[in-house]
Design a protein around this motif. Structure first.
Motif, PDB file in Angstrom:
ATOM      1  N   ALA B  27      41.673  27.779  43.156  1.00  0.00           N
ATOM      2  CA  ALA B  27      41.309  28.816  43.068  1.00  0.00           C
ATOM      3  C   ALA B  27      39.775  28.903  42.601  1.00  0.00           C
ATOM      4  O   ALA B  27      39.355  28.144  42.039  1.00  0.00           O
ATOM      5  CB  ALA B  27      42.002  29.562  41.909  1.00  0.00           C
ATOM      6  N   GLU B  28      39.117  30.068  43.350  1.00  0.00           N
ATOM      7  CA  GLU B  28      37.626  30.436  43.030  1.00  0.00           C
ATOM      8  C   GLU B  28      37.366  31.448  42.064  1.00  0.00           C
ATOM      9  O   GLU B  28      38.402  32.541  42.014  1.00  0.00           O
ATOM     10  CB  GLU B  28      37.159  30.774  44.503  1.00  0.00           C
ATOM     11  CG  GLU B  28      37.087  29.378  45.443  1.00  0.00           C
ATOM     12  CD  GLU B  28      36.190  29.943  46.694  1.00  0.00           C
ATOM     13  OE1 GLU B  28      35.139  30.088  46.748  1.00  0.00           O
ATOM     14  OE2 GLU B  28      36.879  29.882  47.796  1.00  0.00           O
ATOM     15  N   LYS B  29      36.614  31.154  41.439  1.00  0.00           N
ATOM     16  CA  LYS B  29      36.007  32.553  40.645  1.00  0.00           C
ATOM     17  C   LYS B  29      34.981  33.478  41.219  1.00  0.00           C
ATOM     18  O   LYS B  29      34.567  32.890  42.313  1.00  0.00           O
ATOM     19  CB  LYS B  29      35.363  31.840  39.356  1.00  0.00           C
ATOM     20  CG  LYS B  29      36.112  30.735  38.528  1.00  0.00           C
ATOM     21  CD  LYS B  29      35.442  30.245  37.554  1.00  0.00           C
ATOM     22  CE  LYS B  29      36.058  28.887  36.891  1.00  0.00           C
ATOM     23  NZ  LYS B  29      35.259  28.127  36.271  1.00  0.00           N
ATOM     24  N   PRO B  30      34.869  34.613  41.057  1.00  0.00           N
ATOM     25  CA  PRO B  30      35.930  35.199  39.643  1.00  0.00           C
ATOM     26  C   PRO B  30      37.041  35.787  40.424  1.00  0.00           C
ATOM     27  O   PRO B  30      36.948  35.914  41.340  1.00  0.00           O
ATOM     28  CB  PRO B  30      34.643  36.645  39.481  1.00  0.00           C
ATOM     29  CG  PRO B  30      34.236  36.754  40.532  1.00  0.00           C
ATOM     30  CD  PRO B  30      33.952  35.614  41.592  1.00  0.00           C
ATOM     31  N   ALA B  31      37.869  35.955  38.912  1.00  0.00           N
ATOM     32  CA  ALA B  31      39.184  36.413  39.392  1.00  0.00           C
ATOM     33  C   ALA B  31      39.238  37.908  39.105  1.00  0.00           C
ATOM     34  O   ALA B  31      38.392  38.329  38.394  1.00  0.00           O
ATOM     35  CB  ALA B  31      40.302  35.640  38.379  1.00  0.00           C
ATOM     36  N   LEU B  32      40.153  38.469  39.614  1.00  0.00           N
ATOM     37  CA  LEU B  32      40.682  39.777  38.994  1.00  0.00           C
ATOM     38  C   LEU B  32      41.949  39.717  38.616  1.00  0.00           C
ATOM     39  O   LEU B  32      43.002  39.178  39.284  1.00  0.00           O
ATOM     40  CB  LEU B  32      40.454  40.653  40.451  1.00  0.00           C
ATOM     41  CG  LEU B  32      40.576  42.254  39.965  1.00  0.00           C
ATOM     42  CD1 LEU B  32      39.751  43.134  40.937  1.00  0.00           C
ATOM     43  CD2 LEU B  32      42.067  42.537  40.156  1.00  0.00           C
TER      44      LEU B  32
END
Lengths: 555, 183
Positions: B27-32
């Motif tokens: 998973a890449e940042k940023p997350a929501l």
């Protein structure tokens, strides 16, 4: 429109036939929690540790009042979301030797300091807090009707607060649900979320500051809370956070002994908590129901649930319009609980049509953070006690250094004028209704429940489950529940019920009657947590509610 | 194929996180982060993300039209709360519609999707399960508190969707696999 009326008519005929042919009487299904049977004494409360402590007091020779006070202090520790010494309550007591019923009002009270003219009570924070009554109420009950010292009955609660207890799934869920509300109060967070995350099921909940506070009360009596260093700590926290309560408010607080509200139902005497709480609503509802043959309607028919909605809505008119603090408002308790008054109200009920409209105040203005306990001792004394913080974790405010979580009772004042409006120094209304039932001069039951606006509907259902449907106490408690006190006419009235436990046909029939059905898919704590004991032929039968962590112990 | 790779990668990532080594992450940042069902669990996941120093924005009610490419990973905190839905003024049906639309948009934006169910057994039931099924079908990875999977619902749904499922004993243990899922 014509088509709709026709559908409703057909449905009602079908309902009538179903009710005539398929009457459901006592539900003899096995219960989730086994009914407890004993003969000497029994304690039912919302937490097994609290019930065990109450039982220990009975076994040690204490009477029902000693036991209920010990249970109440212990429960204040182990069910901190639902009650505590920062809250309030009401006790109804029957003393067998004197053949006397009495009650003690330890409702909280508004500060004498005036609120702003346009003040709207917040749901949380210091401004929502009323003067707590729990310590005064429990101390008065013990002093007048107990046999043990305050130090003796508080000692087990001190130990629990100091050593801690295992967090249950129920408590963990409530802490999680209130995590956001608690966040602004760092001290409360240090109690319920010491790691920064909510305490989870299986973890240990400790409140050593509360243990210190309880120890002070044990040593110095209730004055330690209302006049001593605890009062100073509460007042200082209030001052620092713009709360209304000061040392004078605490020093002048008194619990009050009052004559209970009373009435009859199908030959049973109902004794419940009087103004400013909701016992009369239960009596009035039962008085209205006495005009109907509930067995004939069936336990789970739509017509019966519709009848309950109509009855409860009529009873709740008086909650807003007539009930108030008797020190401020003339509450005609005898008239409110008379059969004639109930009959007049019931006369407008139709079993085949919903009342078109009732003008009501928001029915969800209160919350379900309350707890109930029932005790019977070997001498036949019987006690029902309900206490609360109003919302879960009350105002979401804890007083630094004391471990005390404060109530948010101010929101229970209603409007600017009328019996339930705010005035400085006044006690606010609530629906709590610890209740005793007598038969032929003998105790038959002690009952009560939390559940805010569901309290009276739930108790009305429990009493009819016992008396009309012949259920045992545990079966009556576990039977599915409904709630509707707010009639707005077909298509606009919501009935809430534990729909998964009712026949699908009942839900469909309610829809045909014009109800919007909100169905819960399991027994839900929204509908309360009844604890009760019935006394029959010299035996005690105890029931606890699986909707919470209820537990009964007897010997 | 992508999911099979993720399955392996996440197993290794979690194993690595448990043993304290640097692991693989997808998973890449940023997350929501959003709530699916409006339960209070949403607040706890915000705490875990902050502790893990994962850059995120939070919106419990975000709709599909509010989703854009500035967030790379969508975190769904699933579990229905009647009280929460009531307070937000939305029905269970509307919440399901919002969820499905959100997941469709996330797929269009090629976002990674992580489902978290941390409320245990008490955050299950018909309303929750409907939402859970939607979330799991569209997720790349799921983390659940084990008591919420006593009937094997998450295990079955993860197998069906061919995604990795990490079960943890308690909420506070969900932080490590969540952190390990991020590059």
């Amino acid at each position: 429109m014509k088509g709709l009326k026709r559908c409703i008519s057909i449905a009602l005929v079908a309902l009538f036939l179903a009710a005539s042919l398929g009457i459901t009487f006592a539900q003899k299904a096995p219960t989730v929690i086994p009914e407890v049977v004993s003969s000497q004494g029994m304690v039912a409360s919302a937490h097994p540790l609290a019930s065990q402590i109450g039982l220990g007091i009975l076994k040690a020779g204490g009477n029902a009042v000693d036991a209920v006070v010990a249970t109440a202090f212990a429960n204040s520790v182990v069910e901190p979301n639902a009650n505590g010494i920062g809250g309030e309550g009401y006790i109804v007591i029957y003393l067998k030797g004197e053949n006397k019923a009495t009650s003690i009002d330890y409702r909280s009270r508004a500060s004498f300091n005036k609120a702003a003219p346009d003040e709207r009570w917040p749901a949380a924070g210091h401004r929502s807090v009323a003067v707590p009554g729990t310590v005064a109420g429990l101390a008065l009950a013990l002093e007048k009707y107990g046999t043990m010292s305050l130090a003796q009955v508080i000692a087990p609660a001190i130990k629990l607060a100091e050593e801690g207890f295992v967090v249950s799934e129920t408590l963990a869920g409530v802490i999680a649900d209130n995590f956001k509300r608690a966040m602004p109060n760092a001290y409360l967070m240090s109690i319920i979320a010491p790691s920064g995350l909510p305490l989870e099921a299986g973890e240990i909940y400790k409140n050593p500051d509360l243990a210190k506070t309880l120890r002070l009360i044990a040593q110095e009596g209730s004055d330690a809370f209302y006049k001593g260093e605890i009062a100073k700590a509460i007042a200082a926290d209030m001052k620092a956070n713009k709360g209304l309560i000061d040392e004078n408010d605490l020093a002048t607080y008194k619990a009050i002994e009052r004559e209970p509200a009373s009435g009859t139902y199908r030959g049973y005497d109902i004794v419940s908590a009087p103004a400013p709480v909701g016992g009369f609503l239960l009596i009035q509802s039962l008085n209205m129901l006495e005009n109907y043959n509930l067995k004939f309607l069936g336990f789970d028919s739509a017509m019966k649930l519709h009848l309950f909605s109509e009855v409860l809505a009529r009873a709740f008119d008086d909650y807003y319009d007539v009930l108030g603090d008797p020190d401020f408002v003339d509450v005609p308790m005898k008239a409110l609980t008379s059969q004639g008054y109930a009959n007049a109200k019931a006369a407008s009920i139709k079993l085949d049509a919903m009342t078109l409209k009732y003008e009501k105040v928001n029915p969800n203005s209160e919350h379900w953070s309350t707890t109930h306990m029932s005790v019977v001792d070997k001498a036949g004394n019987v006690v029902a006690l309900t206490q609360t913080l109003s919302s879960f974790f009350g105002a979401a405010v804890a007083v630094p250094g004391t471990g005390i979580i404060l109530n948010n009772e101010m929101g229970n004042f209603n409007g600017k004028k009328g019996s339930s409006a705010y005035l400085p120094g006044k006690r606010m209304n609530t629906t709590i209704a610890p209740t005793l039932i007598m038969k032929d001069g003998q105790s038959f039951a002690t009952l009560g429940t939390p559940g805010a606006m569901r309290i009276i509907p739930t108790l009305t259902q429990i009493v009819t489950n016992l008396i009309d449907y012949g259920m045992g106490i545990q079966e009556a408690i576990e039977a599915p529940r409904m709630y509707c006190t707010y009639l707005q006419g077909p298509g606009k009235t919501t009935i809430e019920l534990e729909g998964a436990l009712f026949p699908k046909k009942t839900l469909d029939d309610l829809t045909l009657l014009g109800y919007k059905v909100k169905s819960y898919d399991k027994r839900d704590l929204y509908f309360g947590g009844v604890q009760g004991i019935i006394i029959k032929e010299g035996k005690l039968y105890g029931g606890a509610d699986p909707r919470r962590d209820g537990a009964v112990f007897g010997y | 194929m992508k999911k099979t790779f993720l399955l392996c990668a996440l197993f290794l990532a979690f194993a690595a996180s448990v043993s304290g080594q640097q692991g693989l992450a997808f998973a890449e940042k940023p997350a929501l982060v959003t709530s699916i069902g409006q339960s209070a669990d949403f607040e706890m996941i915000k705490v875990l993300l902050s502790r893990a120093k994962i850059a995120f924005t939070a919106d419990p009610l975000i709709k599909a039209e509010g989703l854009n490419a500035s967030s790379k990973t969508l975190i769904l905190v699933v579990g229905a709360s009647s009280k929460g839905l009531g307070a937000a003024g939305i029905s269970a049906e509307d919440e399901l519609k919002r969820t499905n639309a959100l997941l469709k948009k996330a797929k269009e934006l090629k976002m990674s999707v992580i489902t978290l169910h941390v409320g245990g057994a008490s955050r299950r039931g018909a309303m929750s399960d409907t939402l859970i099924k939607s979330c799991m079908a569209a997720s790349d990875y799921a983390i659940v508190v084990a008591s919420g999977d006593e009937d094997g619902l998450f295990t079955a749904l993860a197998a069906q969707a061919k995604i990795a499922l990490t079960k943890v004993e308690r909420l506070s243990s969900a932080g490590a696999p969540l952190a390990a899922a991020f590059k």
